[in-house]
Design an enzyme around this catalytic site. Structure first.
Site, PDB file in Angstrom:
ATOM      1  N   ASN A 207      30.173  75.114  63.184  1.00 15.53           N
ATOM      2  CA  ASN A 207      30.776  76.145  61.878  1.00 15.53           C
ATOM      3  C   ASN A 207      29.706  77.031  61.474  1.00 15.53           C
ATOM      4  O   ASN A 207      28.564  76.796  61.857  1.00 15.53           O
ATOM      5  CB  ASN A 207      31.586  75.410  60.817  1.00 15.53           C
ATOM      6  CG  ASN A 207      30.635  74.455  60.221  1.00 15.53           C
ATOM      7  OD1 ASN A 207      29.473  74.779  59.450  1.00 15.53           O
ATOM      8  ND2 ASN A 207      30.874  73.227  60.528  1.00 15.53           N
ATOM      9  N   LYS A 286      29.090  70.479  83.180  1.00 17.02           N
ATOM     10  CA  LYS A 286      29.812  71.464  82.369  1.00 17.02           C
ATOM     11  C   LYS A 286      31.222  71.776  83.020  1.00 17.02           C
ATOM     12  O   LYS A 286      31.501  71.816  84.352  1.00 17.02           O
ATOM     13  CB  LYS A 286      28.958  72.554  82.804  1.00 17.02           C
ATOM     14  CG  LYS A 286      29.495  74.022  82.308  1.00 17.02           C
ATOM     15  CD  LYS A 286      28.615  75.194  82.786  1.00 17.02           C
ATOM     16  CE  LYS A 286      29.186  76.470  82.355  1.00 17.02           C
ATOM     17  NZ  LYS A 286      28.740  77.647  83.102  1.00 17.02           N
ATOM     18  N   ASP A 303      34.712  60.256  57.744  1.00 12.61           N
ATOM     19  CA  ASP A 303      34.568  61.369  56.594  1.00 12.61           C
ATOM     20  C   ASP A 303      33.427  60.399  55.854  1.00 12.61           C
ATOM     21  O   ASP A 303      33.404  59.347  55.119  1.00 12.61           O
ATOM     22  CB  ASP A 303      35.891  61.197  55.840  1.00 12.61           C
ATOM     23  CG  ASP A 303      35.720  61.913  54.447  1.00 12.61           C
ATOM     24  OD1 ASP A 303      34.601  62.106  53.859  1.00 12.61           O
ATOM     25  OD2 ASP A 303      36.741  62.666  54.306  1.00 12.61           O
ATOM     26  N   LYS A 334      40.728  66.738  46.338  1.00 11.80           N
ATOM     27  CA  LYS A 334      39.913  66.141  46.928  1.00 11.80           C
ATOM     28  C   LYS A 334      39.110  65.219  46.068  1.00 11.80           C
ATOM     29  O   LYS A 334      38.591  63.827  46.405  1.00 11.80           O
ATOM     30  CB  LYS A 334      38.800  67.107  47.507  1.00 11.80           C
ATOM     31  CG  LYS A 334      39.495  67.403  48.890  1.00 11.80           C
ATOM     32  CD  LYS A 334      38.505  68.601  49.460  1.00 11.80           C
ATOM     33  CE  LYS A 334      39.063  69.153  50.709  1.00 11.80           C
ATOM     34  NZ  LYS A 334      38.528  70.381  51.614  1.00 11.80           N
TER      35      LYS A 334
HETATM   36  O1  PMT Z   1      25.367  75.911  54.385  1.00 10.80           O
HETATM   37  P1  PMT Z   1      25.648  77.511  53.858  1.00 10.80           P
HETATM   38  O2  PMT Z   1      25.899  78.507  54.769  1.00 10.80           O
HETATM   39  O3  PMT Z   1      24.734  77.532  52.552  1.00 10.80           O
HETATM   40  O4  PMT Z   1      27.191  77.072  53.105  1.00 10.80           O
HETATM   41  C1  PMT Z   1      27.289  76.326  51.971  1.00 10.80           C
HETATM   42  C2  PMT Z   1      28.492  75.599  52.180  1.00 10.80           C
HETATM   43  C3  PMT Z   1      29.950  76.703  52.051  1.00 10.80           C
HETATM   44  C4  PMT Z   1      28.894  74.931  53.433  1.00 10.80           C
HETATM   45  C5  PMT Z   1      28.634  74.646  51.058  1.00 10.80           C
HETATM   46  O5  PMT Z   1      28.531  75.211  49.821  1.00 10.80           O
HETATM   47  C6  PMT Z   1      30.015  73.628  51.029  1.00 10.80           C
HETATM   48  O6  PMT Z   1      31.019  74.107  50.753  1.00 10.80           O
HETATM   49  N1  PMT Z   1      29.886  72.510  51.785  1.00 10.80           N
HETATM   50  C7  PMT Z   1      31.225  71.696  51.853  1.00 10.80           C
HETATM   51  C8  PMT Z   1      31.714  72.199  53.401  1.00 10.80           C
HETATM   52  C9  PMT Z   1      32.887  71.505  53.613  1.00 10.80           C
HETATM   53  O7  PMT Z   1      32.854  70.631  54.835  1.00 10.80           O
HETATM   54  O8  PMT Z   1      34.057  71.303  52.769  1.00 10.80           O
HETATM   55  P2  PMT Z   1      35.239  70.330  53.111  1.00 10.80           P
HETATM   56  O9  PMT Z   1      36.130  70.757  52.006  1.00 10.80           O
HETATM   57  O10 PMT Z   1      35.762  70.629  54.374  1.00 10.80           O
HETATM   58  O11 PMT Z   1      34.751  68.810  52.845  1.00 10.80           O
HETATM   59  C10 PMT Z   1      34.865  68.314  51.545  1.00 10.80           C
HETATM   60  C11 PMT Z   1      33.716  67.418  51.423  1.00 10.80           C
HETATM   61  O12 PMT Z   1      33.882  66.253  52.423  1.00 10.80           O
HETATM   62  C12 PMT Z   1      32.270  68.087  51.767  1.00 10.80           C
HETATM   63  O13 PMT Z   1      31.428  67.433  50.512  1.00 10.80           O
HETATM   64  C13 PMT Z   1      31.781  67.646  52.825  1.00 10.80           C
HETATM   65  O14 PMT Z   1      30.516  67.470  53.042  1.00 10.80           O
HETATM   66  C14 PMT Z   1      32.266  66.188  53.039  1.00 10.80           C
HETATM   67  N2  PMT Z   1      32.829  65.983  54.552  1.00 10.80           N
HETATM   68  C15 PMT Z   1      33.664  66.667  55.134  1.00 10.80           C
HETATM   69  C16 PMT Z   1      34.142  65.956  56.386  1.00 10.80           C
HETATM   70  C17 PMT Z   1      33.544  64.871  56.920  1.00 10.80           C
HETATM   71  N3  PMT Z   1      33.771  64.283  58.396  1.00 10.80           N
HETATM   72  N4  PMT Z   1      32.618  64.300  56.253  1.00 10.80           N
HETATM   73  C18 PMT Z   1      32.437  64.442  54.905  1.00 10.80           C
HETATM   74  O15 PMT Z   1      31.490  64.028  54.400  1.00 10.80           O
END
Ligand code: PMT
Length: 411
Positions: A207, A286, A303, A334
């Site tokens: 991403n 590949k 997660d 969340k």
């Molecule tokens: O890195 P930058 O370019 O500065 O951008 C910053 C950001 C937008 C990435 C950052 O501010 C942000 O929002 N990070 C969280 C991104 C994310 O994955 O959000 P989510 O809503 O999909 O996930 C919710 C939470 O669960 C997040 O804290 C994530 O780290 C966590 N997660 C998600 C999936 C996973 N498999 N494991 C996790 O721990």
């Protein structure tokens, strides 16, 4: 707090005596170092009177050097503050040049450096100045402001030095007096950046996360004297000074590195954009194109955030929620579902959140919330870390009630 106050040649130097007064009111011992051009805007006599110390300006002043050499001065400082900071001094610090006393001190000090930029708005927005600003931030230099408003040149825009009182407050909130940082003695684990989920030896799913937000959080936590472990996906950023960095690629790697580090952590902040799904089967060779379409079966990644929040004696756990719509609603859900202590709701889109220098977030916890205006990630991170510390101590029921100061770039 021992403060080396560097004054450079901008019209805002006329505010320097007021700034010195405000630093001293808060208990600062202020040693002024002026550049030659600063002397065009404010007199050494006035500054000596308010600071109570002889002014330093010349690297080659034998008498002053004999009393305290520039290296001793660099060591003496608990913080080096440059206010006003011109575009020129920012460029000099970035380049590592040291043609005068002030830039030599910047190069020789191990103390935190804070700069309060002051310049015409076109100069501030010039790509060269913005690139320098970014480099300084990445190296952990604290950028205070600038403010937006009418300027000495008669134009309006971003570039005004923020007010002396706000600068003085911010400097004392850097947590630079040893042992007085809001998170002194606390271990903070932070994840940052994207993950990469391999498809075959040359392709992966990922991403747009640049890691800027998570790295800014790590720098802000270090400034508050935390012991910081940063678990980073693949990014193109320098390692923040003083931070233990573990580089990982996939969500599974990040899960394992996080759990290795989390046992004795006080706070966990999950800023990484971790993949939710990965290819079920990683091909050894590949993949060749044969048909008009193809499908890849995906399976869930662990997660990480939920797994840390579920630990029996786990740390204070802070998640981010990156959402394109119904941002607050999804973030609150969340917070509840993953049983977090706090969540930072982050609106993301083509031009916000991912890979930008600015961000805008709202923070929620069970019985409260705080909304932050759009600001640079570094500035936001400082305020977020203060808020996290405040909620952490409140949740642990300790008496420590850190102050919350918002250094806004808007006046
Ligand atoms: O890195 P930058 O370019 O500065 O951008 C910053 C950001 C937008 C990435 C950052 O501010 C942000 O929002 N990070 C969280 C991104 C994310 O994955 O959000 P989510 O809503 O999909 O996930 C919710 C939470 O669960 C997040 O804290 C994530 O780290 C966590 N997660 C998600 C999936 C996973 N498999 N494991 C996790 O721990």
């Amino acid at each position: 707090m021992n403060i080396v106050l560097g004054i450079t040649g901008g019209i805002a130097a006329y505010k320097a005596p007021d700034l010195v007064r405000r630093l001293r009111e808060r208990g600062g011992d202020v040693q002024i170092v002026m550049t030659t051009s600063a002397e065009e805007f404010v007199t050494g006599t006035a500054l000596q009177a308010v600071s109570g110390r002889p002014i330093r300006s010349n690297l080659w002043d034998k008498e002053a050097e004999a009393a305290m050499s520039h290296i001793e001065l660099a060591r003496w400082a608990d913080v080096v503050l440059i206010a006003p900071a011109t575009a020129e001094v920012m460029a000099r610090i970035v380049s590592g040049g040291a043609p005068d006393l002030l830039t030599t001190i910047c190069l020789a000090t191990e103390a935190p450096i804070a700069v309060a930029p002051a310049m015409n708005h076109v100069m501030w927005n010039n790509p060269a100045t913005q690139a320098n600003r970014r480099v300084l931030e990445e190296r952990g230099v604290h950028i205070l402001g600038p403010g937006v408003g009418s300027q000495a040149c008669g134009e309006t825009g971003a570039g005004r030095m923020i007010e002396p009182d706000a600068i003085a407050t911010a400097v004392f909130d850097l947590g630079t007096s040893k042992g007085e940082g809001l998170l002194a003695g606390k271990k903070v684990v932070i994840t940052a950046g994207p993950t990469r989920e391999p498809i075959d030896p040359v392709r992966y799913i990922s991403n747009r996360s640049s890691g800027k937000m998570g790295y800014a959080m790590a720098r802000a936590a270090i400034a508050q004297e935390a012991d910081v472990v940063l678990i980073s996906g693949p990014v193109n950023l320098p390692e923040p000074a003083g931070v233990e960095v573990h580089s990982v690629l996939s969500a599974q790697d990040m899960y394992e590195a996080t759990h290795d580090a989390i046992e004795d952590a006080d706070i966990f902040i999950s800023a990484a954009a971790v993949a939710d799904y990965r290819p079920a089967d990683v091909k050894a060779q590949k993949i060749k194109k044969n048909d008009e379409s193809m499908s890849i079966e995906l399976v869930r990644c662990p997660d990480i955030l939920a797994s840390v929040a579920a630990l029996d004696t786990g740390p204070f756990t802070v998640g981010f929620a990156a959402e394109t719509e119904k941002v607050d609603d999804y973030a609150r859900s969340k917070l509840e579902k993953k049983k977090l202590d706090m969540i930072i709701a982050n609106r993301v889109g083509d031009d916000c959140g991912f890979d930008t220098d600015d961000n805008s977030v709202n923070v929620f916890w069970t019985d409260g919330e705080r909304r932050f205006p759009t600001a640079r990630k570094s500035e936001l991170a400082r305020n977020l870390i203060e808020l996290v510390a405040q909620r952490f101590y409140a949740a642990r029921g300790t008496d420590t009630q850190p102050r919350l100061t918002v250094v806004s770039n808007i006046e």
